[in-house]
Design a protein around this motif. Structure first.
Motif: not given
Length: 115
Positions: A19-26, A28-40, A51-55, A59-61
């Protein structure tokens, strides 16, 4: 599924984060998303597609930075008596990092490793 995984590994829902990302997206138009990837935990093809579908719905990533799990601090944790919170995981292979990067690039994002 993703909310259940988030709850299982953090003890809380991920809905506030989304929800915070949705609000931020409304705002700003220059969001950088950082995704920690953890195996398994969050590195499955299904998770990456999620991740791809949501991000892409935001429309602002501007960029996505992948932060692959590494075990650089494991020995230090062991020396000071801390247990590993992610047992049985190890670093990602370069090939898997490329696969994940390519998957997210397919959603139209500029993807960086690290960040």
């Amino acid at each position: 599924r993703e909310d259940a995984l988030h709850r299982a590994h953090t003890g809380v829902s991920n809905e506030l984060i989304l929800e915070n990302l949705r609000m931020l997206s409304s705002l700003r138009d220059d969001i950088i998303i950082r995704i920690p990837l953890v195996p398994g935990i969050n590195d499955s093809d299904e998770s990456i597609r999620g991740f791809g579908r949501f991000l892409s719905s935001l429309n602002s990533v501007k960029e996505v930075h992948l932060l692959p799990f590494h075990d650089a601090g494991m020995h230090k944790r062991e020396r000071i008596g801390m247990t590993c919170r992610v047992p049985g995981t190890g670093p990602f292979t370069p090939a898997r990092i490329r696969e994940v990067s390519d998957q997210l690039s397919g959603y139209g994002f500029t993807v960086a490793i690290g960040g």
